[in-house]
Design a protein around this motif. Structure first.
Motif, PDB file in Angstrom:
ATOM      1  N   MET A   2       0.832  -1.190   0.000  1.00 48.58           N
ATOM      2  CA  MET A   2       0.000   0.000   0.000  1.00 48.58           C
ATOM      3  C   MET A   2       0.878   1.257   0.000  1.00 48.58           C
ATOM      4  SD  MET A   2      -3.153   1.097   2.453  1.00 48.58           S
ATOM      5  CE  MET A   2      -2.270   0.914   3.946  1.00 48.58           C
ATOM      6  N   LEU A   3       1.935   1.238   0.798  1.00 49.66           N
ATOM      7  CA  LEU A   3       2.822   2.400   0.819  1.00 49.66           C
ATOM      8  C   LEU A   3       3.523   2.566  -0.524  1.00 49.66           C
ATOM      9  CD1 LEU A   3       4.335   2.177   4.387  1.00 49.66           C
ATOM     10  CD2 LEU A   3       2.576   3.728   3.547  1.00 49.66           C
ATOM     11  N   PHE A   4       3.800   1.448  -1.200  1.00 47.83           N
ATOM     12  CA  PHE A   4       4.390   1.538  -2.539  1.00 47.83           C
ATOM     13  C   PHE A   4       3.444   2.259  -3.489  1.00 47.83           C
ATOM     14  CE2 PHE A   4       4.751  -0.230  -6.818  1.00 47.83           C
ATOM     15  CZ  PHE A   4       6.047   0.164  -7.126  1.00 47.83           C
ATOM     16  N   LEU A   5       2.163   1.976  -3.382  1.00 50.14           N
ATOM     17  CA  LEU A   5       1.172   2.634  -4.227  1.00 50.14           C
ATOM     18  C   LEU A   5       1.129   4.136  -3.959  1.00 50.14           C
ATOM     19  CD1 LEU A   5      -1.131   2.451  -6.276  1.00 50.14           C
ATOM     20  CD2 LEU A   5      -2.662   1.985  -4.375  1.00 50.14           C
ATOM     21  N   VAL A   6       1.164   4.520  -2.691  1.00 50.78           N
ATOM     22  CA  VAL A   6       1.166   5.940  -2.337  1.00 50.78           C
ATOM     23  C   VAL A   6       2.410   6.621  -2.890  1.00 50.78           C
ATOM     24  CG1 VAL A   6       1.280   7.587  -0.417  1.00 50.78           C
ATOM     25  CG2 VAL A   6      -0.268   5.627  -0.303  1.00 50.78           C
ATOM     26  N   ALA A   7       3.555   5.973  -2.738  1.00 48.57           N
ATOM     27  CA  ALA A   7       4.805   6.547  -3.244  1.00 48.57           C
ATOM     28  C   ALA A   7       4.784   6.659  -4.764  1.00 48.57           C
ATOM     29  CB  ALA A   7       5.985   5.702  -2.787  1.00 48.57           C
ATOM     30  N   ALA A  53       0.908  14.103   1.281  1.00 47.03           N
ATOM     31  CA  ALA A  53       1.176  12.671   1.127  1.00 47.03           C
ATOM     32  C   ALA A  53       1.109  11.955   2.471  1.00 47.03           C
ATOM     33  CB  ALA A  53       2.544  12.466   0.479  1.00 47.03           C
ATOM     34  N   ALA A  54       1.605  12.588   3.521  1.00 47.45           N
ATOM     35  CA  ALA A  54       1.557  11.977   4.850  1.00 47.45           C
ATOM     36  C   ALA A  54       0.118  11.847   5.342  1.00 47.45           C
ATOM     37  CB  ALA A  54       2.376  12.801   5.836  1.00 47.45           C
ATOM     38  N   VAL A  55      -0.697  12.862   5.085  1.00 46.77           N
ATOM     39  CA  VAL A  55      -2.105  12.807   5.488  1.00 46.77           C
ATOM     40  C   VAL A  55      -2.833  11.700   4.738  1.00 46.77           C
ATOM     41  CG1 VAL A  55      -4.299  14.068   5.412  1.00 46.77           C
ATOM     42  CG2 VAL A  55      -2.226  15.209   6.223  1.00 46.77           C
ATOM     43  N   ILE A  56      -2.593  11.596   3.448  1.00 43.46           N
ATOM     44  CA  ILE A  56      -3.243  10.551   2.647  1.00 43.46           C
ATOM     45  C   ILE A  56      -2.784   9.170   3.105  1.00 43.46           C
ATOM     46  CG2 ILE A  56      -3.371   9.558   0.331  1.00 43.46           C
ATOM     47  CD1 ILE A  56      -3.270  12.485  -0.711  1.00 43.46           C
ATOM     48  N   ALA A  57      -1.483   9.006   3.349  1.00 47.17           N
ATOM     49  CA  ALA A  57      -0.963   7.713   3.809  1.00 47.17           C
ATOM     50  C   ALA A  57      -1.555   7.340   5.165  1.00 47.17           C
ATOM     51  CB  ALA A  57       0.556   7.757   3.874  1.00 47.17           C
ATOM     52  N   ALA A  58      -1.687   8.311   6.057  1.00 44.94           N
ATOM     53  CA  ALA A  58      -2.281   8.043   7.371  1.00 44.94           C
ATOM     54  C   ALA A  58      -3.745   7.639   7.223  1.00 44.94           C
ATOM     55  CB  ALA A  58      -2.153   9.270   8.262  1.00 44.94           C
ATOM     56  N   TRP A  59      -4.470   8.349   6.377  1.00 46.33           N
ATOM     57  CA  TRP A  59      -5.874   8.010   6.166  1.00 46.33           C
ATOM     58  C   TRP A  59      -6.014   6.603   5.593  1.00 46.33           C
ATOM     59  CZ3 TRP A  59      -8.794   6.972   1.733  1.00 46.33           C
ATOM     60  CH2 TRP A  59     -10.166   6.905   1.955  1.00 46.33           C
ATOM     61  N   GLY A  77      -3.901   4.148   5.940  1.00 48.89           N
ATOM     62  CA  GLY A  77      -3.529   3.205   6.986  1.00 48.89           C
ATOM     63  C   GLY A  77      -4.647   2.990   7.991  1.00 48.89           C
ATOM     64  N   ILE A  78      -5.287   4.073   8.402  1.00 52.71           N
ATOM     65  CA  ILE A  78      -6.413   3.971   9.339  1.00 52.71           C
ATOM     66  C   ILE A  78      -7.561   3.203   8.708  1.00 52.71           C
ATOM     67  CG2 ILE A  78      -8.185   5.313  10.534  1.00 52.71           C
ATOM     68  CD1 ILE A  78      -5.999   7.483  10.918  1.00 52.71           C
ATOM     69  N   PHE A  79      -7.850   3.502   7.451  1.00 51.83           N
ATOM     70  CA  PHE A  79      -8.925   2.802   6.749  1.00 51.83           C
ATOM     71  C   PHE A  79      -8.634   1.306   6.649  1.00 51.83           C
ATOM     72  CE2 PHE A  79     -10.697   1.178   2.767  1.00 51.83           C
ATOM     73  CZ  PHE A  79     -12.047   1.387   3.000  1.00 51.83           C
TER      74      PHE A  79
END
Length: 50
Positions: A1-6, A30-36, A38-40
């Motif tokens: 998932m983090l690879f997709l965000v990156a 990007a950090a806000v989207i990654a956190a969201w 991750g929470i989801f």
């Protein structure tokens, strides 16, 4: 998932409107989207176990 965000962030920097935004804003967004995401993902995983 983090690879997709990156990958999406890199694509946005190279081709999209993110290239016109300041780097600090891009990193924060990007950090806000990654956190969201991750929470989801955590909530979905927890919901499927119960």
């Amino acid at each position: 998932m983090l690879f997709l965000v990156a990958a999406l962030l890199l694509l946005g920097v190279l081709l999209g409107t993110v290239a016109h935004a300041p780097l600090a804003f891009t990193v924060v967004a990007a950090a806000v989207i990654a956190a969201w995401l991750g929470i989801f993902a955590a909530r979905e995983r927890r919901a499927r176990r119960h």
